[in-house]
Design a protein around this motif. Structure first.
Motif, mmCIF file in Angstrom:
data_model
loop_
_atom_site.group_PDB
_atom_site.id
_atom_site.type_symbol
_atom_site.label_atom_id
_atom_site.label_comp_id
_atom_site.label_asym_id
_atom_site.label_seq_id
_atom_site.Cartn_x
_atom_site.Cartn_y
_atom_site.Cartn_z
ATOM 1 N N TYR A 128 -55.680 -10.397 28.000
ATOM 2 C CA TYR A 128 -54.600 -9.721 28.716
ATOM 3 C C TYR A 128 -53.339 -9.803 27.881
ATOM 4 O O TYR A 128 -53.096 -10.799 27.204
ATOM 5 C CB TYR A 128 -54.376 -10.405 30.081
ATOM 6 C CG TYR A 128 -53.297 -9.738 30.897
ATOM 7 C CD1 TYR A 128 -53.614 -8.708 31.779
ATOM 8 C CD2 TYR A 128 -51.951 -10.104 30.763
ATOM 9 C CE1 TYR A 128 -52.629 -8.071 32.500
ATOM 10 C CE2 TYR A 128 -50.963 -9.461 31.479
ATOM 11 C CZ TYR A 128 -51.304 -8.444 32.351
ATOM 12 O OH TYR A 128 -50.325 -7.802 33.056
ATOM 13 N N GLY A 129 -52.528 -8.752 27.945
ATOM 14 C CA GLY A 129 -51.220 -8.812 27.290
ATOM 15 C C GLY A 129 -51.171 -8.069 25.979
ATOM 16 O O GLY A 129 -52.084 -7.305 25.636
ATOM 17 N N ASP A 130 -50.093 -8.332 25.229
ATOM 18 C CA ASP A 130 -49.790 -7.521 24.041
ATOM 19 C C ASP A 130 -50.930 -7.511 23.024
ATOM 20 O O ASP A 130 -51.109 -6.538 22.305
ATOM 21 C CB ASP A 130 -48.511 -8.033 23.363
ATOM 22 C CG ASP A 130 -47.309 -7.902 24.290
ATOM 23 O OD1 ASP A 130 -47.469 -7.264 25.350
ATOM 24 O OD2 ASP A 130 -46.232 -8.431 23.966
ATOM 25 N N GLY A 131 -51.701 -8.590 22.925
ATOM 26 C CA GLY A 131 -52.743 -8.658 21.913
ATOM 27 C C GLY A 131 -54.102 -8.198 22.420
ATOM 28 O O GLY A 131 -55.104 -8.348 21.742
ATOM 29 N N ALA A 132 -54.148 -7.634 23.621
ATOM 30 C CA ALA A 132 -55.437 -7.332 24.244
ATOM 31 C C ALA A 132 -56.102 -6.103 23.642
ATOM 32 O O ALA A 132 -55.443 -5.243 23.071
ATOM 33 C CB ALA A 132 -55.251 -7.116 25.742
ATOM 34 N N SER A 133 -57.439 -6.021 23.781
ATOM 35 C CA SER A 133 -58.171 -4.853 23.286
ATOM 36 C C SER A 133 -58.777 -4.056 24.432
ATOM 37 O O SER A 133 -59.447 -3.072 24.194
ATOM 38 C CB SER A 133 -59.260 -5.299 22.310
ATOM 39 O OG SER A 133 -60.221 -6.089 22.974
ATOM 40 N N VAL A 134 -58.597 -4.511 25.651
ATOM 41 C CA VAL A 134 -59.226 -3.801 26.779
ATOM 42 C C VAL A 134 -58.225 -3.574 27.914
ATOM 43 O O VAL A 134 -57.089 -4.035 27.868
ATOM 44 C CB VAL A 134 -60.440 -4.581 27.332
ATOM 45 C CG1 VAL A 134 -61.580 -4.601 26.331
ATOM 46 C CG2 VAL A 134 -60.045 -5.989 27.738
ATOM 47 N N ILE A 135 -58.704 -2.879 28.932
ATOM 48 C CA ILE A 135 -57.926 -2.592 30.131
ATOM 49 C C ILE A 135 -57.246 -3.831 30.705
ATOM 50 O O ILE A 135 -57.779 -4.929 30.611
ATOM 51 C CB ILE A 135 -58.840 -2.008 31.230
ATOM 52 C CG1 ILE A 135 -60.252 -2.559 31.039
ATOM 53 C CG2 ILE A 135 -58.781 -0.526 31.278
ATOM 54 C CD1 ILE A 135 -61.134 -2.412 32.183
ATOM 55 N N GLN A 136 -56.122 -3.622 31.327
ATOM 56 C CA GLN A 136 -55.321 -4.727 31.838
ATOM 57 C C GLN A 136 -55.612 -4.967 33.316
ATOM 58 O O GLN A 136 -55.046 -4.316 34.202
ATOM 59 C CB GLN A 136 -53.834 -4.432 31.599
ATOM 60 C CG GLN A 136 -53.499 -4.283 30.131
ATOM 61 C CD GLN A 136 -53.763 -5.558 29.344
ATOM 62 O OE1 GLN A 136 -52.923 -6.445 29.300
ATOM 63 N NE2 GLN A 136 -54.933 -5.676 28.736
ATOM 64 N N GLU A 137 -56.538 -5.881 33.557
ATOM 65 C CA GLU A 137 -56.839 -6.316 34.916
ATOM 66 C C GLU A 137 -56.974 -7.829 34.883
ATOM 67 O O GLU A 137 -57.012 -8.425 33.812
ATOM 68 C CB GLU A 137 -58.167 -5.707 35.408
ATOM 69 C CG GLU A 137 -58.115 -4.237 35.731
ATOM 70 C CD GLU A 137 -59.427 -3.751 36.355
ATOM 71 O OE1 GLU A 137 -60.259 -4.587 36.757
ATOM 72 O OE2 GLU A 137 -59.606 -2.523 36.434
ATOM 73 N N ARG A 138 -57.087 -8.427 36.077
ATOM 74 C CA ARG A 138 -57.160 -9.892 36.139
ATOM 75 C C ARG A 138 -58.556 -10.355 36.535
ATOM 76 O O ARG A 138 -59.143 -9.828 37.480
ATOM 77 C CB ARG A 138 -56.150 -10.402 37.172
ATOM 78 C CG ARG A 138 -54.734 -9.984 36.868
ATOM 79 C CD ARG A 138 -53.785 -10.511 37.919
ATOM 80 N NE ARG A 138 -53.851 -11.967 38.004
ATOM 81 C CZ ARG A 138 -53.203 -12.678 38.927
ATOM 82 N NH1 ARG A 138 -52.471 -12.074 39.840
ATOM 83 N NH2 ARG A 138 -53.306 -13.983 38.942
ATOM 84 N N SER A 139 -59.068 -11.365 35.832
ATOM 85 C CA SER A 139 -60.365 -11.942 36.200
ATOM 86 C C SER A 139 -60.264 -12.705 37.520
ATOM 87 O O SER A 139 -61.276 -12.998 38.148
ATOM 88 C CB SER A 139 -60.853 -12.899 35.107
ATOM 89 O OG SER A 139 -60.978 -12.215 33.893
ATOM 90 N N HIS A 140 -59.045 -13.037 37.920
ATOM 91 C CA HIS A 140 -58.787 -13.823 39.126
ATOM 92 C C HIS A 140 -59.545 -13.277 40.347
ATOM 93 O O HIS A 140 -60.056 -14.043 41.173
ATOM 94 C CB HIS A 140 -57.274 -13.796 39.397
ATOM 95 C CG HIS A 140 -56.818 -14.819 40.374
ATOM 96 N ND1 HIS A 140 -56.318 -16.037 40.002
ATOM 97 C CD2 HIS A 140 -56.803 -14.808 41.728
ATOM 98 C CE1 HIS A 140 -56.001 -16.724 41.079
ATOM 99 N NE2 HIS A 140 -56.294 -16.010 42.133
ATOM 100 N N ALA A 141 -59.601 -11.928 40.422
ATOM 101 C CA ALA A 141 -60.214 -11.303 41.603
ATOM 102 C C ALA A 141 -61.658 -11.749 41.804
ATOM 103 O O ALA A 141 -62.111 -11.902 42.931
ATOM 104 C CB ALA A 141 -60.144 -9.789 41.461
ATOM 105 N N PHE A 142 -62.380 -11.948 40.696
ATOM 106 C CA PHE A 142 -63.792 -12.339 40.803
ATOM 107 C C PHE A 142 -63.919 -13.722 41.432
ATOM 108 O O PHE A 142 -64.835 -13.969 42.207
ATOM 109 C CB PHE A 142 -64.460 -12.337 39.429
ATOM 110 C CG PHE A 142 -64.640 -10.967 38.861
ATOM 111 C CD1 PHE A 142 -65.753 -10.212 39.211
ATOM 112 C CD2 PHE A 142 -63.720 -10.431 37.996
ATOM 113 C CE1 PHE A 142 -65.932 -8.939 38.705
ATOM 114 C CE2 PHE A 142 -63.883 -9.163 37.480
ATOM 115 C CZ PHE A 142 -64.988 -8.415 37.836
ATOM 116 N N ALA A 143 -63.014 -14.619 41.060
ATOM 117 C CA ALA A 143 -63.062 -15.963 41.625
ATOM 118 C C ALA A 143 -62.834 -15.881 43.130
ATOM 119 O O ALA A 143 -63.561 -16.498 43.923
ATOM 120 C CB ALA A 143 -62.011 -16.843 40.959
#
Ligand code: 3IO
Length: 699
Positions: A130-145
């Motif tokens: 996530y963030g400026d160095g990311a290579s993929v869509i900006q979402e949070r893994s938090h939701a899965f937890a």
């Protein structure tokens, strides 16, 4: 050839009690896993956790000594399914993948695991991209937890904390019978530091097949009992463990009217922001009390109440959207009748990385402090002054194909084919070839996930007049494309073109081996051939073309797109990843030179006199080694094309000039070291003939 050798890191994995480990966060995790007595590890590579798998795979000998099984899964679903061992047996295991995208792929197995829960400690190391160095869509893994009732650790980026949380993560998993996700952000993966190592613990073996127990299966009616157990047993057990073992940290401050609650992974950035505002020192002493959530799910109501009670206001520092933690905090504070005012996304941005600058601005707003605001404003003034002095915005520097990449010529060929037969719909995919969406090719109408290009053209093809082209890497093919794409297309009697860029590795994730990798090394005694696989599946129209043969590739594209008949057409564009090739060839050449053997390197260049200066060659290539230089001819203004020494001799510039009938200005040279007698004789002959001809020019 793997991206790099991990012999040094493997040495670190052998450190024993009391020795000091020095290195990156993600490698500290590998050591922490071995110190925790895992029986198995596995995963699927991806930024920023690729090195975890790379190191473990190269450390197979050590893992063998410890009785640890390593599985290089072919996608994240396979990796997640490994955790079934801890569902059925009291053994510890860990798997890894990247971020939301990997968890999406894994989530079927993950939900089915989370329902019955585990009896052995199970860890999922998530690289939060996530963030400026990311290579993929900006979402949070938090939701899965949250949705699967998994626990989520977000250790502060500090090696002893990361290692501690991995070790405690296993205990938490066992104490609450719940798989635990350890979220490691880009900065946490790459932070360097040290910690005191412990001895590795051998993995516990699985003694005998488990007894049948329907209650351990995610099938009704067991699932109803599982759902109740999640809230009635596992959640309270987890909260008790988190409190008792102090997994979250409170850093006291000098002020008692305000406080900051922060996701552990953002702690370093927060401290930097506080230091910028003069509210903390470099040693981590802050004026404002901080409650650092090394566990971001579940939250512990008693700890929240204890931290917030008596304060006028607290700020929740939570990166990304939506504001799950802020919502939960708000509910908990309401339920506990805590009157402290809660701030969060009203002070900080809804979207984007929380860098120290972003946090400093948010803190100034939260504190309503004029001196803090003045510091933030001063930085802004500097930035604006710098921008004004530069006069124009700095150009973007997007990533692109490497010098000599075999994927570049395929896009050059497709561009040339489109010049002749018009534009086609192009569905792009995840991998290095997604750089074909950038200039000078700018091709691709959608990216729908890893290995999804063919599937994402399935509804386009039947309703357009021209066959769409799906671009897929060999990595994407094995990850998902073989089923979602190829099998789906054949099953539905689809009609379209699939070009598989076969470079031999999952290159974008760091050149890991995959089922069709031919290179010598790990797990490829019986490489699976993509062409043979496609034939067995029922693909009738199949061509294999050398990636660098631009004219042939262009004509093959034209034939595939326009040809009569119906059905999937597959072009395998074959060319080894140039980065991997260079690493291999360099080592081989060095050995040959040392042994006094002949080494030939091919280089290309441009004849200044012939170059027309229109740069069409550059527009069809974009190779970093093909650039321009001032025209040496005083009568001509246009800069000429020029090949700089980073050229690896792939030959694309010459191929393109030929295929597109550009000017014949490219030359090819062979640089020979340790020449043979024949080479020297040939060289002498050539010099004499050329010298004679040059002499004739003046005559
Ligand atoms: O390594 C990266 O940055 C990737 O995006 C590759 C990747 C690995 N697993 C995936 C699952 C879905 C989408 C992309 C990836």
């Amino acid at each position: 050839m793997a991206e790099r050798s991990f012999q040094h890191e493997i040495g670190l994995l052998r450190l024993g009690e009391g020795e000091t480990f020095r290195g990156e966060g993600i490698l500290a995790v590998t050591k922490a896993l071995l110190q925790s007595g895992v029986t198995y590890v596995g995963g699927y590579q991806g930024a920023p956790v690729s090195h975890l798998m790379d190191v473990l795979i190269e450390a197979e000998d050590l893992l063998g000594e410890l009785g640890v099984h390593v599985e290089a899964a072919t996608n994240e679903a396979g990796a997640a399914a490994l955790l079934a061992a801890s569902l059925a047996y009291p053994v510890r295991g860990a798997v890894t993948w990247k971020s939301v995208v990997g968890t999406n792929v894994a989530s079927d197995a993950l939900s089915n695991l989370a329902s019955p829960g585990v009896i052995g400690g199970a860890l999922i190391i998530i690289g939060e991209d996530y963030g400026d160095g990311a290579s993929v869509i900006q979402e949070r893994s938090h939701a899965f937890a949250m949705k699967s009732s998994l626990w989520l650790l977000d250790p502060r980026p500090h090696l002893p904390s990361i290692v501690h949380m991995v070790e405690k993560g296993f205990e938490l998993s066992e104490a609450s019978n719940t798989p635990v996700m350890v979220e490691l952000r880009i900065k946490a993966c790459h932070v360097t530091g040290s910690f005191q190592a412990k001895d590795n613990k051998p993995g516990a073996p699985i003694q005998a097949p488990a007894a049948f127990d329907y209650g351990r299966l995610s099938h009704p009616p067991s699932t109803f009992a599982h759902e109740a157990a999640k809230v009635e047993k596992r959640l309270p057990a987890a909260r008790a463990f988190i409190r008792e073992h102090k997994l979250n940290e409170v850093f006291p401050g000098t002020r008692d009217d305000v406080g900051i609650i922060v996701q552990g992974g953002l702690y370093n950035s927060l401290m930097r922001a506080l230091a910028k505002l003069g509210l903390a020192d470099a040693l981590g002493n802050s004026a404002i009390p901080i409650y650092c959530l090394n566990v971001t799910w579940p939250l512990v109501p008693e700890e929240i109440s204890a931290f917030c009670a008596g304060k006028q206001s607290v700020l929740m520092v939570e990166e990304g959207t939506p504001e799950y933690l802020e919502q939960t905090l708000s509910l908990m504070m309401r339920q506990a009748d805590i009157q402290t005012k809660l701030h969060g996304k009203d002070c900080l941005p809804q979207a984007g990385e929380y860098t120290a600058d972003v946090l400093a601005a948010g803190l100034a707003k939260f504190l309503g402090s004029e001196p803090a605001q003045a510091i933030v404003n001063a930085v802004d003034v500097h930035r604006k002054t710098a921008a004004a002095l530069l006069d124009k915005e700095l150009p973007g520097r997007p990533p692109g194909f490497c010098t000599g990449c075999p994927e570049r010529p395929v896009f050059a060929a497709l561009k040339l084919a489109q010049k002749d037969i018009g534009r086609t719909h192009v569905s792009a995919d995840i991998g290095c070839h997604s750089f074909g969406t950038l200039p000078p090719f700018s091709m691709g109408n959608s990216i729908l996930g890893f290995g999804m290009s063919l599937a994402s053209a399935a509804a386009v093809g039947p309703v357009t007049g021209k066959r769409p082209v799906a671009v897929m890497g060999d990595g994407g093919f094995w990850h998902n494309g073989i089923i979602s794409g190829v099998a789906g297309s054949l099953f539905n009697k689809g009609d379209g073109v699939l070009v598989i860029l076969q470079n031999g590795y999952t290159s974008a994730t760091g050149q890991q081996y995959m089922p069709s990798t031919l290179a010598e090394g790990h797990r490829n005694e019986t490489p699976m051939d993509i062409g043979a696989t496609l034939k067995v599946m029922g693909v009738k129209w199949l061509r294999k073309v050398r990636s660098y043969s631009v004219s042939t590739m262009r004509d093959t594209f034209k034939e595939a797109i326009r040809g009569a008949g119906q059905g999937l057409r597959v072009i395998i564009a074959d060319g080894e990843c140039q980065l991997a090739r260079q690493r291999r060839v360099k080592a081989e050449d060095a050995a040959k030179l040392k042994a006094g053997e002949k080494v030939v390197r091919v280089r290309y260049g441009v004849d200044d006199d012939i170059c027309s200066g229109d740069h069409a060659c550059i527009r069809l290539s974009g190779c970093p080694s093909l650039t321009i230089k001032p025209n040496p001819d005083p009568l001509r203004d246009d800069p000429v094309a020029s090949v700089i020494p980073s050229c690896v001799g792939c030959g694309l510039c010459g191929e393109v000039a030929h295929a597109a009938a550009l000017c014949p200005s490219f030359w090819r040279a062979e640089v020979i070291q340790n020449p043979t007698g024949l080479d020297l004789w040939l060289d002498g002959m050539r010099r004499r003939v050329i010298g004679w001809m040059q002499g004739r020019i003046g005559a």
